[in-house]
Design an enzyme around this catalytic site. Structure first.
Site, mmCIF file in Angstrom:
data_model
loop_
_atom_site.group_PDB
_atom_site.id
_atom_site.type_symbol
_atom_site.label_atom_id
_atom_site.label_comp_id
_atom_site.label_asym_id
_atom_site.label_seq_id
_atom_site.Cartn_x
_atom_site.Cartn_y
_atom_site.Cartn_z
ATOM 1 C CG HIS A 217 -2.158 -0.921 0.909
ATOM 2 N ND1 HIS A 217 -3.447 -0.617 1.256
ATOM 3 C CD2 HIS A 217 -2.225 -2.125 0.292
ATOM 4 C CE1 HIS A 217 -4.249 -1.591 0.878
ATOM 5 N NE2 HIS A 217 -3.530 -2.523 0.304
ATOM 6 C CB SER A 221 -1.823 -2.875 -7.037
ATOM 7 O OG SER A 221 -2.472 -3.015 -5.801
ATOM 8 C CE LYS A 245 -11.505 -8.095 -12.557
ATOM 9 N NZ LYS A 245 -10.758 -7.274 -13.499
ATOM 10 C CG ASP A 246 -10.514 -9.019 -5.120
ATOM 11 O OD1 ASP A 246 -10.098 -9.289 -6.260
ATOM 12 O OD2 ASP A 246 -9.888 -8.302 -4.325
ATOM 13 C CD GLU A 289 0.483 -34.046 -0.173
ATOM 14 O OE1 GLU A 289 -0.576 -33.501 0.106
ATOM 15 O OE2 GLU A 289 0.536 -35.175 -0.699
#
Lengths: 439, 263
Positions: A217, A221, A245-246, A289
Site C-alpha cells: 500500500h 499495486s 470483482k474479488d 506432495e
C-alpha cells in the site's frame, strides 16, 4: 469516492467515538475503501485476495482440527480416524484443510507467476516481493510439518528424508539432525515439536502478510501495463470496484475448491499414507506432495561437483532455487515491468513455466526410470534444473540489456478507456480493450 | 533420495511383511460399482451382505478396529438390530473391583473385537505374516504400478485379489514357502491363502453365494468402511455447489453493475 474522514457514521456516533480513540474505521476506509487501485486489473490480480481467504480458512479449520487431534505416535493416526468418522463434520474439516493446502500452493504459485509476468517485483516493490518469498518459505515449512501429523507411512518417511537433508551440512550436520529430531530417529519428540511448530508458523505467516500488505500500500499495486498511475483518471477506489470483482473471483474459486473437497477429496493424496507409520517398513516410493515436486526434482538432479558430494550439492541447489528469487529484483535488468511490452521475455516466461511443470513431472518419478522421451528421468531433471538457474542467473541479466521493449502507453487511462482508444491506437490499447470486454 | 535413506530394502512388502521382488502385478479388474461417480450411492443390501462375508470369513484373521457396532446404522441396520447384533459378541472389559478383566455381552458403542490379542499373536497364527487391519485397505490398496487413472480403484483391487486365486502360475514362477500365487498382488505372491469358496456364506437375503458375489459384496462393504460419510459428503456437496453457483451469478451481476460506469 467521497474523501471521508472516519467511515460513514453520524457525528458523535459510536463509530466516531471509537475511531477518535482507535482509528480502525478510518484505517479500513483508507486502505480498503478509498485505496486507489489501477483501473485495469485483470483476473490474475484476484489471487492475492484468494490467498488471504485460504490462509484464514486454513487457520480456522486447523484450529478446530487441533481440538481433536492427538500429537502422540501411538495415537495420532487413530485420532485422525476419529476425526474422519466420529467428530461431527470432522471429515469436512479435514478435507477442507487437506485440500486447502494444495489450493493454497496453487493460488500462491499463480500469484507469483503473475508477479513474474507483469514485473511486479521491480522497483519500488522489491521488498514487497521479498516478503512474498518469505511467506512462501514459511508456507513450505508449515505444509511439510502438517503432512507429518497424520502419522501415515509417507508422513513418517517424508519427515525422515527431509530432516536428513540437514545432515549434508559439513561437520555439524549430524548434530543438527539429532537436535531437530529430539532423539536418534524421527519419533514422538519429533511429532510433538512438529505439531507445535505447525500451529505457530501460520501466525507468523499472518504477521508477514501484514508487512506484505503494508509494503504493497506504500506505492500501490502494479497493473497489467506495468506503468504507474498518473492521477485519479487512472485509478478506481478499491471498494466497491475491486471488492466486488474479488468476491466474484472468490465464488469461482470456491466452486473448484468445493468440487474437490466434496467429490474428489483424496485426489491430491497418496494411497500409501492410509497405512499407519511403520519405522521398520520402507515404502516403495517416498514422494512429497505435488507442490514440492519441482524442488524435489532439483534436489535429486545434482551429481557430485568437485569436492562437494551429491547430497550437499542437491540441498544447496534446492535451497538456492528459492534463494535466487530473493535476488530477482536485481537480476532482472530490464526497466520495463510488464511482459506486454517485452516481446522476448514473454516467451522465456512461458518456457520457465513449462520448465517448472517438467521438473514437477520428473520429481514424481524415479530418477533411474526411463521417461517417455527415451532418456532417464534424472537427465530430464538435470536439464530442467540447469535451465531454471540459467533463466534467473544468466538470461534475465542479459535480456534486459539486449531486448528492445515496445513503446509504453502514456497513461493507463489512455490505454484502456474507450474515449481514448481512437487516439491511442497502440497494440497495447487493443489488448487492453479485449480485456475490458471480458469484464 | 534413495541414497539418503538407504532404501536398499525398497522391496519390503507392506501388507504381507514378506520380502518379495517389487515387480508389480496385474492391473485390477475394473468393476461397475453403485457408489462410483458423482451421483453414486452405497447399496445397503450389498453392504449388509458384505458385512456378513466379513464377519463369517475375514474376521477370523482381519480386524476392523475403527468400526463400532453403532456405525452399522450406516449400512441400514436399525437400533434394535444393532443392539441384538452387538449382544452376540463377548467383549473383554475391566478391570472390575477385584482388578480382573471380565467378559460381557457387546453394546452398540463397542468397537469390533480384534481376532488376535496383539500383532505378535496374529503373526504367530499366520506363518509370520501380519493380516492387516481392513479399515483403510481400500484407499491404501492402490499400488503404484497401475496407470494413474486407476490409482483410486481400491475396491477393484480387493475384488481382483479375492477372485485372483484361480490362475495357475507361469512355469518359471517359483513360489516361496508359505506364499500363494495371486497375479494381482504386488510381486504376485501373497501370504493369505484363498479365503473364499462357493457357498461358504449363507446370505440372509437368499442371494447365491458365489466367490465372485461374495468378493463384490465384501469389497463394497470395505469401501463403505473406509469412507462411511461418502454419501452424506456427496449430498452436502450438491447443496453447496448449487448455493455457490447461485452466489457466483449474483456477484457476477453485481460486479458488472458496479463497473458499468467505468467502461
Amino acid at each position: 469516492m467521497s474523501a471521508g474522514s472516519p467511515a460513514a457514521g453520524k457525528p458523535g456516533g459510536f463509530v466516531n467515538w471509537v475511531d477518535s480513540r482507535l482509528p480502525v474505521f478510518s484505517y479500513l476506509q483508507k486502505e480498503y475503501g478509498e485505496y486507489p487501485a489501477p483501473r485495469n486489473f485483470n483476473y490474475w490480480w484476484n489471487f492475492g485476495a484468494l490467498a488471504m481467504f485460504i490462509l484464514v480458512t486454513m487457520i480456522a479449520t486447523g484450529l478446530l482440527l487441533a481440538m481433536q487431534y492427538t500429537a502422540n505416535t501411538e495415537m495420532a493416526f487413530d485420532s485422525v480416524q476419529r476425526i474422519m468418522r466420529d467428530v461431527n463434520f470432522g471429515w469436512l474439516l479435514r478435507f477442507l484443510h487437506m485440500n486447502g493446502a494444495s489450493f493454497f500452493f496453487l493460488v500462491i504459485y499463480i500469484h507469483m507467476g503473475r508477479g513474474l509476468y507483469y514485473g511486479s517485483y521491480k522497483a519500488p516493490r522489491e521488498l514487497l516481493w521479498m516478503l512474498g518469498v518469505v511467506i512462501l518459505l514459511l508456507m513450505m515449512a508449515t505444509a511439510f510439518m502438517g503432512y507429518v501429523l497424520p502419522w501415515g507411512q509417507l508422513s513418517f518417511w517424508g519427515a525422515t528424508v527431509i530432516t536428513n537433508l540437514f545432515s549434508a551440512i559439513p561437520l555439524v550436520g549430524d548434530g543438527i539432525v539429532t537436535w531437530l529430531w529430539g532423539g536418534f530417529t524421527v519419533d514422538n519428540p519429533t511429532l510433538n515439536r512438529f505439531f507445535t511448530l505447525h500451529f505457530l508458523l501460520p501466525f507468523l505467516i499472518v504477521g508477514v502478510v501484514v508487512l506484505h500488505v503494508i509494503a504493497l500500500h506504500v506505492h500501490g499495486s502494479n497493473n497489467p501495463l506495468g506503468i504507474d498511475p498518473k492521477g485519479p483518471q487512472d485509478t478506481v477506489p478499491f471498494h466497491p470496484y475491486y471488492t466486488m470483482k474479488d468476491s466474484f473471483g472468490l465464488c469461482v474459486f470456491l466452486l473448484v475448491y468445493a468440487g474437490f473437497v466434496f467429490f474428489a477429496p483424496n485426489w491430491f493424496g497418496e494411497p500409501e499414507n492410509f497405512v499407519p507409520a511403520d519405522p521398520l517398513v520402507t515404502p516403495l516410493e517416498i514422494l512429497p506432495e505435488w507442490y514440492f515436486l519441482p524442488f524435489f526434482a532439483i534436489l535429486r538432479s545434482v551429481p557430485d561437483i568437485l569436492f562437494i558430494d551429491a547430497k550437499l550439492a542437491g540441498v544447496l541447489a534446492m535451497f538456492g532455487s528459492i534463494f535466487v528469487l530473493f535476488l530477482l529484483p536485481w537480476l532482472d535488468t530490464s526497466k520495463v515491468r510488464s511482459c506486454r511490452f517485452r516481446p522476448t521475455y514473454k516467451w522465456f516466461f512461458w518456457i520457465l513455466v513449462l520448465d517448472m511443470i517438467l521438473l514437477g513431472y520428473v520429481g514424481g518419478n524415479q530418477p533411474d526410470d526411463l521417461s517417455p522421451l527415451g532418456v532417464r528421468f534424472i537427465v530430464l531433471g538435470q536439464i530442467g534444473t540447469l535451465y531454471y538457474f540459467f533463466h534467473f542467473l544468466i538470461l534475465l541479466p542479459l535480456l534486459g540489456k539486449i531486448e528492445r521493449p515496445r513503446p509504453l502507453p502514456a497513461s493507463i487511462s489512455e490505454a484502456v478507456l474507450p474515449a481514448n482508444r481512437a487516439g491511442g491506437g497502440a497494440p497495447a490499447g487493443a489488448t487492453a480493450q479485449r480485456m475490458e470486454k471480458a469484464r | 533420495m534413495i541414497r539418503l535413506v538407504g532404501v536398499a530394502v525398497a522391496a519390503t512388502v507392506v501388507f504381507s511383511g514378506a520380502a518379495l521382488a517389487a515387480e508389480g502385478g496385474k492391473p485390477p479388474k475394473i468393476q461397475d460399482w453403485s457408489f462410483q461417480g458423482l451421483f453414486g450411492e452405497f447399496d445397503n443390501q450389498e453392504l449388509q451382505r458384505g458385512y456378513q462375508v466379513y464377519q463369517d470369513v475375514c474376521a477370523a484373521c482381519h480386524s476392523l478396529k475403527y468400526i463400532a457396532f453403532r456405525h452399522l446404522e450406516g449400512i441400514g441396520l436399525n437400533e434394535e438390530q444393532i443392539k441384538a447384533l452387538a449382544a452376540t459378541f463377548q467383549i473383554t472389559d475391566g478391570p472390575d473391583e477385584f482388578g480382573d478383566s471380565f467378559e460381557r455381552p457387546g453394546l452398540p458403542s463397542d468397537f469390533f473385537p480384534s481376532p488376535f490379542p496383539n500383532d505378535e499373536a496374529a503373526r504367530a497364527a499366520n506363518g509370520g505374516a501380519l493380516p492387516p487391519d481392513m479399515s483403510l485397505i481400500v484407499p491404501a490398496f492402490s499400488p503404484r504400478w497401475v496407470p494413474y487413472e486407476q490409482r483410486h480403484h481400491g475396491a477393484d483391487y480387493v475384488y481382483s485379489i479375492l477372485t485372483g486365486y484361480d490362475e495357475e502360475p507361469a512355469a518359471d514362477v517359483e513360489l516361496q514357502a508359505g506364499l500363494n500365487y495371486n497375479p494381482f498382488f504386488r510381486g504376485s505372491q501373497i501370504g493369505m491363502p484363498n479365503p473364499l469358496f462357493d457357498d461358504m456364506v449363507e446370505y440372509v437375503d437368499g442371494t447365491p453365494a458365489t466367490v465372485s458375489q461374495m468378493s463384490r459384496d465384501v469389497s463394497a462393504f470395505l469401501t463403505w468402511v473406509s469412507d462411511p460419510h461418502a454419501t452424506e459428503r456427496k449430498q452436502l456437496g450438491f447443496r453447496v455447489m448449487i448455493f455457490l453457483l447461485f452466489l457466483t451469478g449474483i456477484f457476477y451481476a453485481v460486479k458488472r453493475k458496479v463497473w458499468a460506469d467505468q467502461h
